[in-house]
Write a protein that holds these residues in place. Structure first.
Motif, short mmCIF file in Angstrom:
data_model
loop_
_atom_site.label_atom_id
_atom_site.label_comp_id
_atom_site.label_asym_id
_atom_site.label_seq_id
_atom_site.Cartn_x
_atom_site.Cartn_y
_atom_site.Cartn_z
N MET A 12 -26.35 -23.49 -4.32
CA MET A 12 -26.88 -23.01 -5.57
C MET A 12 -28.39 -23.22 -5.64
SD MET A 12 -25.54 -21.38 -7.91
CE MET A 12 -25.76 -20.85 -9.54
N ALA A 13 -28.88 -24.26 -4.97
CA ALA A 13 -30.32 -24.53 -4.97
C ALA A 13 -31.10 -23.39 -4.34
CB ALA A 13 -30.62 -25.84 -4.24
N TRP A 14 -30.53 -22.77 -3.30
CA TRP A 14 -31.22 -21.65 -2.65
C TRP A 14 -31.28 -20.43 -3.58
CZ3 TRP A 14 -34.38 -21.97 1.26
CH2 TRP A 14 -34.26 -23.04 2.14
N VAL A 15 -30.24 -20.22 -4.35
CA VAL A 15 -30.25 -19.11 -5.32
C VAL A 15 -31.33 -19.35 -6.37
CG1 VAL A 15 -28.91 -17.91 -7.10
CG2 VAL A 15 -27.82 -18.55 -4.93
N ALA A 16 -31.39 -20.57 -6.89
CA ALA A 16 -32.41 -20.91 -7.88
C ALA A 16 -33.80 -20.74 -7.29
CB ALA A 16 -32.21 -22.34 -8.38
N LEU A 17 -33.97 -21.16 -6.03
CA LEU A 17 -35.27 -21.04 -5.37
C LEU A 17 -35.66 -19.57 -5.19
CD1 LEU A 17 -37.66 -22.43 -4.04
CD2 LEU A 17 -36.33 -22.51 -1.92
N PHE A 18 -34.71 -18.74 -4.78
CA PHE A 18 -34.98 -17.31 -4.62
C PHE A 18 -35.39 -16.69 -5.95
CE2 PHE A 18 -33.57 -12.88 -4.67
CZ PHE A 18 -34.34 -12.37 -3.63
N LEU A 19 -34.64 -17.01 -7.00
CA LEU A 19 -34.99 -16.48 -8.33
C LEU A 19 -36.35 -16.98 -8.78
CD1 LEU A 19 -31.54 -16.75 -10.13
CD2 LEU A 19 -32.69 -14.67 -9.33
N ALA A 20 -36.67 -18.24 -8.49
CA ALA A 20 -37.98 -18.79 -8.84
C ALA A 20 -39.08 -18.01 -8.13
CB ALA A 20 -38.05 -20.27 -8.47
N GLY A 21 -38.85 -17.64 -6.88
CA GLY A 21 -39.83 -16.85 -6.12
C GLY A 21 -40.01 -15.46 -6.70
N ILE A 22 -38.91 -14.83 -7.08
CA ILE A 22 -38.98 -13.50 -7.70
C ILE A 22 -39.75 -13.58 -9.02
CG2 ILE A 22 -37.61 -11.64 -8.74
CD1 ILE A 22 -37.53 -11.77 -5.64
N LEU A 23 -39.49 -14.62 -9.78
CA LEU A 23 -40.20 -14.78 -11.05
C LEU A 23 -41.68 -15.11 -10.83
CD1 LEU A 23 -37.52 -16.59 -13.21
CD2 LEU A 23 -38.29 -14.22 -13.36
N GLU A 24 -42.00 -15.70 -9.69
CA GLU A 24 -43.42 -15.92 -9.38
C GLU A 24 -44.12 -14.58 -9.21
OE1 GLU A 24 -46.45 -18.16 -6.31
OE2 GLU A 24 -44.34 -18.01 -5.75
N VAL A 25 -43.45 -13.64 -8.56
CA VAL A 25 -44.01 -12.29 -8.42
C VAL A 25 -44.17 -11.67 -9.81
CG1 VAL A 25 -43.61 -9.97 -7.50
CG2 VAL A 25 -42.97 -11.98 -6.14
N ALA A 26 -43.15 -11.81 -10.64
CA ALA A 26 -43.19 -11.22 -11.98
C ALA A 26 -44.34 -11.79 -12.81
CB ALA A 26 -41.85 -11.45 -12.69
N TRP A 27 -44.55 -13.12 -12.73
CA TRP A 27 -45.63 -13.68 -13.56
C TRP A 27 -47.00 -13.30 -13.01
CZ3 TRP A 27 -49.15 -17.03 -11.58
CH2 TRP A 27 -48.77 -18.03 -10.70
N ALA A 28 -47.11 -13.13 -11.71
CA ALA A 28 -48.39 -12.70 -11.15
C ALA A 28 -48.73 -11.29 -11.63
CB ALA A 28 -48.36 -12.75 -9.63
N LEU A 29 -47.72 -10.41 -11.66
CA LEU A 29 -47.93 -9.05 -12.16
C LEU A 29 -48.24 -9.06 -13.65
CD1 LEU A 29 -45.10 -7.19 -10.23
CD2 LEU A 29 -47.57 -7.18 -9.74
N ALA A 30 -47.51 -9.87 -14.40
CA ALA A 30 -47.76 -9.97 -15.84
C ALA A 30 -49.18 -10.49 -16.10
CB ALA A 30 -46.72 -10.87 -16.51
N MET A 31 -49.63 -11.42 -15.25
CA MET A 31 -50.99 -11.94 -15.41
C MET A 31 -52.02 -10.84 -15.16
SD MET A 31 -52.89 -15.18 -13.57
CE MET A 31 -51.49 -16.23 -13.84
N LYS A 32 -51.77 -10.01 -14.17
CA LYS A 32 -52.66 -8.88 -13.90
C LYS A 32 -52.72 -7.97 -15.13
CE LYS A 32 -54.75 -5.68 -11.26
NZ LYS A 32 -56.14 -5.79 -10.87
N TRP A 33 -51.54 -7.68 -15.69
CA TRP A 33 -51.47 -6.79 -16.85
C TRP A 33 -52.02 -7.43 -18.12
CZ3 TRP A 33 -46.12 -5.57 -14.65
CH2 TRP A 33 -46.20 -4.50 -13.76
N SER A 34 -52.14 -8.75 -18.12
CA SER A 34 -52.68 -9.42 -19.31
C SER A 34 -54.20 -9.23 -19.43
CB SER A 34 -52.35 -10.91 -19.30
OG SER A 34 -53.21 -11.62 -18.43
N GLU A 35 -54.80 -8.73 -18.34
CA GLU A 35 -56.24 -8.48 -18.31
C GLU A 35 -57.04 -9.71 -18.74
OE1 GLU A 35 -57.10 -4.82 -20.39
OE2 GLU A 35 -55.75 -3.68 -19.09
N GLY A 36 -56.83 -10.79 -17.99
CA GLY A 36 -57.55 -12.03 -18.28
C GLY A 36 -57.08 -12.70 -19.56
N PHE A 37 -55.81 -12.57 -19.85
CA PHE A 37 -55.19 -13.13 -21.06
C PHE A 37 -55.80 -12.56 -22.34
CE2 PHE A 37 -54.18 -16.46 -17.88
CZ PHE A 37 -52.79 -16.36 -17.95
#
Length: 106
Positions: A1-26
Motif C-alpha cells: 500500500m505504501a507504493w500506491v500512496a507514493l505513486f499517488l503522491a508523485g502524481i499529485l506533485e505533477v498536479a501541484w506544479a501545474l497548478a502553481m504555473k496556472w496560479s501565475e505567481g500566486f
C-alpha cells in the motif's frame, strides 16, 4: 500500500506544479488555493509511504515521478522543447526510478 500512496503522491506533485504555473505567481486565488491543497495532500501521502519505505527510495521515486510528469506535461501543455537530449535525460530519470523500485524489492 505504501507504493500506491507514493505513486499517488508523485502524481499529485505533477498536479501541484501545474497548478502553481496556472496560479501565475500566486496571483490567481483559486489556482493558488488548489496548489496549496495539492501540496499538502502530496506531502501527506509521501509521509505515509515513509512509514514503511526507505527515505532515499521514497523521496527519489516521488521526485522522479514529479520530474518526469511535470516535464511531460510542460511539453504537452506549454510547448516546452522535446529535443532528443532532453528526452534522453528524462529517460535516465525513469531508469533511476525503476532501479530504486527493484532495489527496494530485495
Amino acid at each position: 500500500m505504501a507504493w500506491v500512496a507514493l505513486f499517488l503522491a508523485g502524481i499529485l506533485e505533477v498536479a501541484w506544479a501545474l497548478a502553481m504555473k496556472w496560479s501565475e505567481g500566486f496571483t490567481r486565488p483559486l489556482a493558488s488555493v488548489v496548489t496549496v491543497l495539492l501540496i499538502i495532500v502530496s506531502l501527506t501521502l509521501l509521509n505515509w509511504s515513509l512509514k514503511s519505505l526507505p527515505v532515499g527510495t521514497a523521496y527519489g521515486v516521488w521526485a522522479g515521478i514529479g520530474t518526469i510528469g511535470t516535464a511531460a506535461m510542460g511539453i504537452a501543455l506549454f510547448g516546452e522543447p522535446a529535443n532528443l537530449l532532453r528526452l534522453g535525460c528524462i529517460a535516465m530519470i525513469a531508469a533511476g526510478i525503476v532501479g530504486l523500485k527493484l532495489i527496494a524489492m530485495e
